[in-house]
Scaffold this active site. Sequence first.
Site, PDB file in Angstrom:
ATOM      1  CD  GLN A  84      48.398  14.478  85.434  1.00 32.26           C
ATOM      2  OE1 GLN A  84      47.774  15.517  85.611  1.00 32.26           O
ATOM      3  NE2 GLN A  84      48.343  13.820  84.287  1.00 32.26           N
TER       4      GLN A  84
ATOM      5  CB  CYS B 246      50.913  16.171  84.146  1.00 31.28           C
ATOM      6  SG  CYS B 246      52.122  17.476  84.459  1.00 31.28           S
TER       7      CYS B 246
ATOM      8  NE  ARG C  18      46.015  21.854  91.598  1.00 32.57           N
ATOM      9  CZ  ARG C  18      46.278  21.740  90.286  1.00 32.57           C
ATOM     10  NH1 ARG C  18      46.554  22.812  89.564  1.00 32.57           N
ATOM     11  NH2 ARG C  18      46.254  20.560  89.700  1.00 32.57           N
TER      12      ARG C  18
ATOM     13  CG  HIS D  85      49.174  16.074  90.375  1.00 31.94           C
ATOM     14  ND1 HIS D  85      47.858  16.060  90.782  1.00 31.94           N
ATOM     15  CD2 HIS D  85      49.202  16.804  89.216  1.00 31.94           C
ATOM     16  CE1 HIS D  85      47.132  16.751  89.919  1.00 31.94           C
ATOM     17  NE2 HIS D  85      47.920  17.211  88.963  1.00 31.94           N
TER      18      HIS D  85
ATOM     19  NE  ARG E 148      43.928  14.543  86.535  1.00 34.76           N
ATOM     20  CZ  ARG E 148      44.404  15.740  86.898  1.00 34.76           C
ATOM     21  NH1 ARG E 148      45.193  16.414  86.087  1.00 34.76           N
ATOM     22  NH2 ARG E 148      44.112  16.249  88.090  1.00 34.76           N
TER      23      ARG E 148
ATOM     24  CG  ASP F  77      55.379  18.489  85.281  1.00 34.66           C
ATOM     25  OD1 ASP F  77      54.737  19.323  84.593  1.00 34.66           O
ATOM     26  OD2 ASP F  77      55.273  18.423  86.522  1.00 34.66           O
TER      27      ASP F  77
HETATM   28  N1   CP Z   1      47.725  18.397  85.066  1.00 33.16           N
HETATM   29  C1   CP Z   1      47.064  19.215  85.905  1.00 33.16           C
HETATM   30  O1   CP Z   1      46.844  18.930  87.080  1.00 33.16           O
HETATM   31  O2   CP Z   1      46.649  20.367  85.330  1.00 33.16           O
HETATM   32  P1   CP Z   1      45.979  21.615  86.065  1.00 33.16           P
HETATM   33  O3   CP Z   1      47.061  22.327  86.824  1.00 33.16           O
HETATM   34  O4   CP Z   1      45.441  22.442  84.933  1.00 33.16           O
HETATM   35  O5   CP Z   1      44.900  21.128  86.987  1.00 33.16           O
HETATM   36  N1  NVA Z   2      54.651  20.077  88.487  1.00 37.39           N
HETATM   37  C1  NVA Z   2      53.590  20.954  88.041  1.00 37.39           C
HETATM   38  C2  NVA Z   2      52.360  20.150  87.718  1.00 37.39           C
HETATM   39  C3  NVA Z   2      51.207  20.960  87.197  1.00 37.39           C
HETATM   40  C4  NVA Z   2      49.996  20.113  86.930  1.00 37.39           C
HETATM   41  C5  NVA Z   2      53.293  21.979  89.113  1.00 37.39           C
HETATM   42  O1  NVA Z   2      53.231  21.625  90.294  1.00 37.39           O
HETATM   43  O2  NVA Z   2      53.127  23.161  88.772  1.00 37.39           O
END
Ligand code: CP
Ligand code: NVA
Length: 321
Positions: free
Chosen positions: A141, A273, A111, A138, A301, A233
Amino acid sequence: MTKNNRGDIKAVRHLVSLSDLSARQIEEVFRIARDMKAHPDRYRSCLRGKTVAMIFQKPSTRTRVSFETGIYQMGGSSLYLAPNDLQLGRGETIADTARVLSRYVNAIVARVFAQDDVAEMARSGSVPVINGLSDRSHPCQAVADYFTLLEKKKRLPGLKLAYVGDGNNVANSLIEGAAKLGVNISVACPEGYEPDPEVLGSARRAARKTHSKIEIVRKPSEAVRGADAVYTDAWTSMGQEAEEQKRRLVFREYQVSASLFGRAKRSAVFMHCLPAHRGEEVSADVMDSSASIVFDQAENRIYTQKAILYLLLLQPDSAVA
Ligand code: CP
Ligand code: NVA
Protein backbone atom coordinates in the site's frame (compact mmCIF):
# COMPACT_ATOMS: atom_id res chain seq x y z
CA MET A 1 21.53 -13.57 1.24
CA THR A 2 19.29 -16.08 2.95
CA LYS A 3 19.88 -19.73 3.71
CA ASN A 4 16.85 -21.89 2.96
CA ASN A 5 15.80 -25.10 4.69
CA ARG A 6 17.74 -27.27 2.22
CA GLY A 7 20.93 -25.43 3.09
CA ASP A 8 21.27 -23.64 -0.26
CA ILE A 9 22.50 -20.09 -0.26
CA LYS A 10 20.18 -18.00 -2.38
CA ALA A 11 19.89 -14.34 -3.19
CA VAL A 12 16.18 -14.34 -2.40
CA ARG A 13 14.65 -11.18 -1.00
CA HIS A 14 11.23 -10.53 0.42
CA LEU A 15 8.89 -7.64 1.05
CA VAL A 16 7.85 -8.32 4.64
CA SER A 17 7.99 -4.67 5.62
CA LEU A 18 8.98 -1.57 3.72
CA SER A 19 12.28 -1.48 5.58
CA ASP A 20 13.28 -4.52 3.45
CA LEU A 21 13.72 -2.16 0.50
CA SER A 22 16.38 0.53 0.28
CA ALA A 23 15.45 3.97 -1.06
CA ARG A 24 17.18 2.99 -4.31
CA GLN A 25 15.07 -0.15 -4.60
CA ILE A 26 11.84 1.78 -3.96
CA GLU A 27 12.87 4.20 -6.70
CA GLU A 28 13.58 1.21 -8.96
CA VAL A 29 10.06 -0.11 -8.24
CA PHE A 30 8.70 3.32 -9.21
CA ARG A 31 10.72 3.30 -12.44
CA ILE A 32 9.51 -0.17 -13.46
CA ALA A 33 5.91 0.65 -12.40
CA ARG A 34 5.97 3.81 -14.53
CA ASP A 35 7.18 1.79 -17.52
CA MET A 36 4.56 -0.91 -16.89
CA LYS A 37 1.82 1.69 -16.69
CA ALA A 38 2.93 3.30 -19.98
CA HIS A 39 3.83 0.09 -21.86
CA PRO A 40 1.96 -2.90 -20.37
CA ASP A 41 2.58 -4.95 -23.53
CA ARG A 42 6.34 -5.01 -22.90
CA TYR A 43 5.71 -7.16 -19.83
CA ARG A 44 2.96 -9.39 -21.27
CA SER A 45 4.80 -12.66 -20.87
CA CYS A 46 7.52 -11.99 -18.31
CA LEU A 47 5.90 -14.25 -15.69
CA ARG A 48 5.08 -17.04 -18.15
CA GLY A 49 5.33 -20.43 -16.41
CA LYS A 50 5.41 -18.80 -12.95
CA THR A 51 2.82 -19.27 -10.22
CA VAL A 52 2.17 -17.10 -7.20
CA ALA A 53 0.36 -18.46 -4.13
CA MET A 54 -1.91 -15.91 -2.45
CA ILE A 55 -2.58 -16.85 1.17
CA PHE A 56 -5.32 -14.58 2.49
CA GLN A 57 -6.39 -14.89 6.12
CA LYS A 58 -8.43 -11.67 5.93
CA PRO A 59 -10.78 -10.30 3.25
CA SER A 60 -9.49 -8.09 0.43
CA THR A 61 -10.77 -6.28 -2.64
CA ARG A 62 -7.80 -4.25 -3.89
CA THR A 63 -4.83 -6.36 -2.85
CA ARG A 64 -6.26 -9.63 -4.07
CA VAL A 65 -7.71 -8.35 -7.34
CA SER A 66 -4.74 -6.13 -8.23
CA PHE A 67 -2.22 -8.91 -7.56
CA GLU A 68 -4.24 -11.57 -9.40
CA THR A 69 -4.92 -9.30 -12.38
CA GLY A 70 -1.33 -8.06 -12.47
CA ILE A 71 0.06 -11.61 -12.43
CA TYR A 72 -2.35 -12.58 -15.22
CA GLN A 73 -1.30 -9.50 -17.25
CA MET A 74 2.32 -10.65 -17.02
CA GLY A 75 1.47 -14.17 -18.24
CA GLY A 76 1.71 -15.89 -14.84
CA SER A 77 -0.83 -17.75 -12.73
CA SER A 78 -2.08 -17.08 -9.22
CA LEU A 79 -3.63 -19.40 -6.67
CA TYR A 80 -5.97 -17.75 -4.18
CA LEU A 81 -5.88 -19.65 -0.89
CA ALA A 82 -8.52 -18.65 1.68
CA PRO A 83 -8.16 -19.71 5.35
CA ASN A 84 -10.19 -22.90 4.94
CA ASP A 85 -8.40 -23.97 1.76
CA LEU A 86 -5.14 -24.85 3.50
CA GLN A 87 -4.14 -27.30 6.22
CA LEU A 88 -2.88 -24.17 8.01
CA GLY A 89 -6.44 -23.87 9.31
CA ARG A 90 -6.10 -27.36 10.84
CA GLY A 91 -2.82 -26.78 12.61
CA GLU A 92 -0.07 -27.28 10.00
CA THR A 93 2.64 -24.80 10.88
CA ILE A 94 3.40 -21.62 8.97
CA ALA A 95 6.97 -22.86 8.45
CA ASP A 96 5.93 -26.20 6.96
CA THR A 97 3.33 -24.51 4.77
CA ALA A 98 5.98 -22.12 3.42
CA ARG A 99 8.45 -24.98 2.83
CA VAL A 100 5.87 -27.03 0.93
CA LEU A 101 4.54 -24.13 -1.14
CA SER A 102 8.14 -23.21 -2.05
CA ARG A 103 8.41 -26.58 -3.82
CA TYR A 104 5.43 -25.68 -6.06
CA VAL A 105 5.25 -21.94 -6.60
CA ASN A 106 7.62 -19.08 -7.45
CA ALA A 107 6.41 -16.56 -4.86
CA ILE A 108 3.98 -16.19 -1.98
CA VAL A 109 1.77 -13.18 -1.24
CA ALA A 110 0.39 -13.40 2.29
CA ARG A 111 -2.26 -11.38 4.14
CA VAL A 112 -2.10 -12.40 7.77
CA PHE A 113 -2.80 -11.23 11.30
CA ALA A 114 0.61 -11.44 13.02
CA GLN A 115 3.61 -9.77 11.38
CA ASP A 116 5.66 -12.69 12.69
CA ASP A 117 3.64 -15.09 10.53
CA VAL A 118 4.69 -13.41 7.30
CA ALA A 119 8.26 -13.03 8.62
CA GLU A 120 8.31 -16.74 9.42
CA MET A 121 7.11 -17.63 5.93
CA ALA A 122 9.99 -15.59 4.55
CA ARG A 123 12.49 -17.28 6.88
CA SER A 124 11.23 -20.83 6.26
CA GLY A 125 10.42 -20.89 2.57
CA SER A 126 12.80 -20.55 -0.33
CA VAL A 127 10.80 -18.24 -2.59
CA PRO A 128 10.11 -14.50 -2.25
CA VAL A 129 7.37 -13.65 0.26
CA ILE A 130 5.38 -10.44 -0.11
CA ASN A 131 3.34 -9.04 2.77
CA GLY A 132 -0.17 -8.29 1.46
CA LEU A 133 -1.05 -6.70 4.85
CA SER A 134 -0.42 -7.77 8.42
CA ASP A 135 -1.51 -6.22 11.70
CA ARG A 136 1.76 -4.29 11.72
CA SER A 137 2.37 -3.28 8.13
CA HIS A 138 1.06 -2.83 4.62
CA PRO A 139 4.15 -2.23 2.48
CA CYS A 140 2.49 -2.72 -0.93
CA GLN A 141 0.00 0.00 0.00
CA ALA A 142 2.70 2.49 0.99
CA VAL A 143 4.69 1.86 -2.20
CA ALA A 144 1.58 2.57 -4.31
CA ASP A 145 0.78 5.63 -2.19
CA TYR A 146 4.20 7.25 -2.61
CA PHE A 147 4.16 6.40 -6.32
CA THR A 148 0.78 8.18 -6.57
CA LEU A 149 2.01 11.18 -4.57
CA LEU A 150 5.05 11.42 -6.83
CA GLU A 151 2.81 11.36 -9.92
CA LYS A 152 0.68 14.18 -8.51
CA LYS A 153 3.37 16.39 -6.97
CA LYS A 154 6.32 15.53 -9.25
CA ARG A 155 8.66 15.19 -6.26
CA LEU A 156 8.73 13.57 -2.82
CA PRO A 157 11.59 14.92 -0.67
CA GLY A 158 10.40 17.81 1.46
CA LEU A 159 6.67 17.19 1.01
CA LYS A 160 4.57 17.08 4.18
CA LEU A 161 2.18 14.15 4.61
CA ALA A 162 -0.34 14.44 7.45
CA TYR A 163 -1.78 11.15 8.70
CA VAL A 164 -4.86 11.56 10.91
CA GLY A 165 -6.30 8.67 12.93
CA ASP A 166 -5.17 5.26 14.10
CA GLY A 167 -1.43 4.53 14.22
CA ASN A 168 -2.06 1.24 12.44
CA ASN A 169 -0.45 -0.97 9.79
CA VAL A 170 -0.93 1.61 7.04
CA ALA A 171 0.49 4.41 9.23
CA ASN A 172 3.52 2.25 10.08
CA SER A 173 4.36 1.56 6.45
CA LEU A 174 3.81 5.20 5.47
CA ILE A 175 6.28 6.21 8.21
CA GLU A 176 8.87 3.68 6.99
CA GLY A 177 8.45 4.97 3.43
CA ALA A 178 8.59 8.63 4.47
CA ALA A 179 11.89 8.09 6.27
CA LYS A 180 13.44 6.43 3.20
CA LEU A 181 12.09 8.89 0.66
CA GLY A 182 12.67 12.16 2.53
CA VAL A 183 8.98 12.91 3.08
CA ASN A 184 8.04 14.74 6.30
CA ILE A 185 5.25 12.91 8.10
CA SER A 186 3.09 14.21 10.92
CA VAL A 187 0.81 11.66 12.56
CA ALA A 188 -2.12 12.89 14.68
CA CYS A 189 -3.51 10.14 16.88
CA PRO A 190 -5.08 9.76 20.32
CA GLU A 191 -2.93 8.63 23.24
CA GLY A 192 -2.55 4.85 23.20
CA TYR A 193 -3.07 4.59 19.43
CA GLU A 194 0.42 5.58 18.30
CA PRO A 195 2.31 3.82 15.51
CA ASP A 196 4.52 0.87 16.44
CA PRO A 197 7.47 2.08 18.59
CA GLU A 198 9.98 -0.20 16.80
CA VAL A 199 8.86 1.13 13.43
CA LEU A 200 9.20 4.69 14.75
CA GLY A 201 12.67 3.98 16.14
CA SER A 202 14.07 2.48 12.96
CA ALA A 203 12.35 5.10 10.78
CA ARG A 204 13.91 7.88 12.87
CA ARG A 205 17.32 6.28 12.36
CA ALA A 206 16.74 6.03 8.58
CA ALA A 207 15.49 9.63 8.55
CA ARG A 208 18.89 10.92 9.70
CA LYS A 209 20.11 10.25 6.18
CA THR A 210 17.18 11.79 4.32
CA HIS A 211 16.39 14.61 6.82
CA SER A 212 12.76 13.47 6.86
CA LYS A 213 10.89 14.84 9.90
CA ILE A 214 8.70 12.32 11.72
CA GLU A 215 6.39 13.65 14.40
CA ILE A 216 3.52 12.33 16.47
CA VAL A 217 1.03 14.95 17.66
CA ARG A 218 -2.37 14.85 19.34
CA LYS A 219 -4.21 17.57 17.43
CA PRO A 220 -5.31 16.78 13.87
CA SER A 221 -5.16 20.51 13.03
CA GLU A 222 -1.47 20.58 13.99
CA ALA A 223 -0.63 17.64 11.73
CA VAL A 224 -2.60 19.03 8.80
CA ARG A 225 -1.16 22.58 8.93
CA GLY A 226 0.85 23.19 5.75
CA ALA A 227 0.41 19.59 4.54
CA ASP A 228 0.71 18.65 0.88
CA ALA A 229 -1.34 15.48 1.46
CA VAL A 230 -3.79 14.44 4.17
CA TYR A 231 -4.18 10.70 4.69
CA THR A 232 -6.53 8.70 6.86
CA ASP A 233 -7.59 5.08 7.31
CA ALA A 234 -10.34 3.13 9.09
CA TRP A 235 -10.66 3.63 12.84
CA THR A 236 -11.24 -0.11 13.25
CA SER A 237 -8.94 -2.39 11.29
CA MET A 238 -9.61 -6.01 10.35
CA GLY A 239 -9.37 -8.13 13.48
CA GLN A 240 -10.40 -5.28 15.83
CA GLU A 241 -14.15 -5.57 15.26
CA ALA A 242 -14.84 -6.17 18.98
CA GLU A 243 -13.44 -2.68 19.73
CA GLU A 244 -15.55 -0.89 17.13
CA GLN A 245 -17.89 0.97 19.53
CA LYS A 246 -15.04 2.11 21.74
CA ARG A 247 -12.95 3.22 18.78
CA ARG A 248 -15.82 5.34 17.39
CA LEU A 249 -15.65 7.35 20.63
CA VAL A 250 -11.86 7.47 20.89
CA PHE A 251 -11.43 8.73 17.32
CA ARG A 252 -14.44 11.03 17.05
CA GLU A 253 -12.23 14.16 16.94
CA TYR A 254 -10.08 12.58 14.22
CA GLN A 255 -12.38 12.80 11.21
CA VAL A 256 -10.91 14.38 8.08
CA SER A 257 -13.77 16.82 7.56
CA ALA A 258 -13.88 19.67 5.04
CA SER A 259 -12.94 22.14 7.77
CA LEU A 260 -9.93 20.07 8.87
CA PHE A 261 -8.85 19.45 5.28
CA GLY A 262 -9.15 23.22 4.65
CA ARG A 263 -6.23 23.80 7.04
CA ALA A 264 -3.84 21.96 4.72
CA LYS A 265 -2.22 23.68 1.72
CA ARG A 266 -4.69 24.86 -0.94
CA SER A 267 -3.07 22.40 -3.32
CA ALA A 268 -3.32 19.47 -0.85
CA VAL A 269 -4.60 16.08 -1.93
CA PHE A 270 -6.70 13.69 0.14
CA MET A 271 -5.49 10.09 0.41
CA HIS A 272 -6.99 6.88 1.81
CA CYS A 273 -5.94 3.27 1.32
CA LEU A 274 -9.64 2.21 1.14
CA PRO A 275 -12.05 0.78 2.10
CA ALA A 276 -13.38 4.14 3.40
CA HIS A 277 -16.12 4.74 5.93
CA ARG A 278 -17.81 8.02 5.02
CA GLY A 279 -19.01 9.80 8.15
CA GLU A 280 -16.31 8.15 10.29
CA GLU A 281 -12.63 8.75 9.46
CA VAL A 282 -13.54 10.96 6.47
CA SER A 283 -16.57 13.04 5.59
CA ALA A 284 -18.29 12.24 2.30
CA ASP A 285 -17.55 15.71 0.87
CA VAL A 286 -13.77 15.30 1.31
CA MET A 287 -13.78 11.70 0.11
CA ASP A 288 -15.68 12.62 -3.05
CA SER A 289 -14.00 16.02 -3.66
CA SER A 290 -11.74 16.91 -6.57
CA ALA A 291 -8.79 16.87 -4.13
CA SER A 292 -9.35 13.17 -3.46
CA ILE A 293 -6.88 10.87 -5.21
CA VAL A 294 -8.03 7.67 -3.53
CA PHE A 295 -8.96 5.86 -6.73
CA ASP A 296 -5.62 6.74 -8.32
CA GLN A 297 -3.97 5.14 -5.27
CA ALA A 298 -6.13 2.04 -5.78
CA GLU A 299 -5.30 1.89 -9.50
CA ASN A 300 -1.58 2.29 -8.87
CA ARG A 301 -1.57 -0.80 -6.67
CA ILE A 302 -1.55 -2.90 -9.82
CA TYR A 303 1.49 -1.23 -11.46
CA THR A 304 3.57 -1.04 -8.32
CA GLN A 305 2.83 -4.65 -7.33
CA LYS A 306 3.66 -5.87 -10.84
CA ALA A 307 6.93 -3.97 -10.46
CA ILE A 308 7.58 -5.56 -7.03
CA LEU A 309 7.01 -9.04 -8.50
CA TYR A 310 9.25 -8.19 -11.44
CA LEU A 311 12.03 -7.02 -9.14
CA LEU A 312 11.84 -9.96 -6.74
CA LEU A 313 11.26 -12.73 -9.29
CA LEU A 314 13.13 -11.58 -12.35
CA GLN A 315 15.88 -9.31 -11.07
CA PRO A 316 16.74 -10.87 -7.70
CA ASP A 317 20.33 -9.60 -7.81
CA SER A 318 19.28 -5.98 -8.07
CA ALA A 319 16.73 -6.67 -5.35
CA VAL A 320 19.52 -7.42 -2.90
CA ALA A 321 20.02 -4.38 -0.69
N1 CP B 1 -6.20 -1.05 0.60
C1 CP B 1 -6.31 -2.40 0.63
O1 CP B 1 -5.36 -3.13 0.89
O2 CP B 1 -7.54 -2.85 0.33
P1 CP B 1 -8.05 -4.36 0.42
O3 CP B 1 -8.23 -4.69 1.87
O4 CP B 1 -9.36 -4.33 -0.33
O5 CP B 1 -7.04 -5.26 -0.23
N1 NVA C 1 -5.92 -0.66 8.49
C1 NVA C 1 -6.82 -1.39 7.62
C2 NVA C 1 -6.29 -1.37 6.21
C3 NVA C 1 -7.18 -2.06 5.21
C4 NVA C 1 -6.59 -2.05 3.83
C5 NVA C 1 -6.97 -2.81 8.12
O1 NVA C 1 -5.98 -3.43 8.50
O2 NVA C 1 -8.11 -3.31 8.14
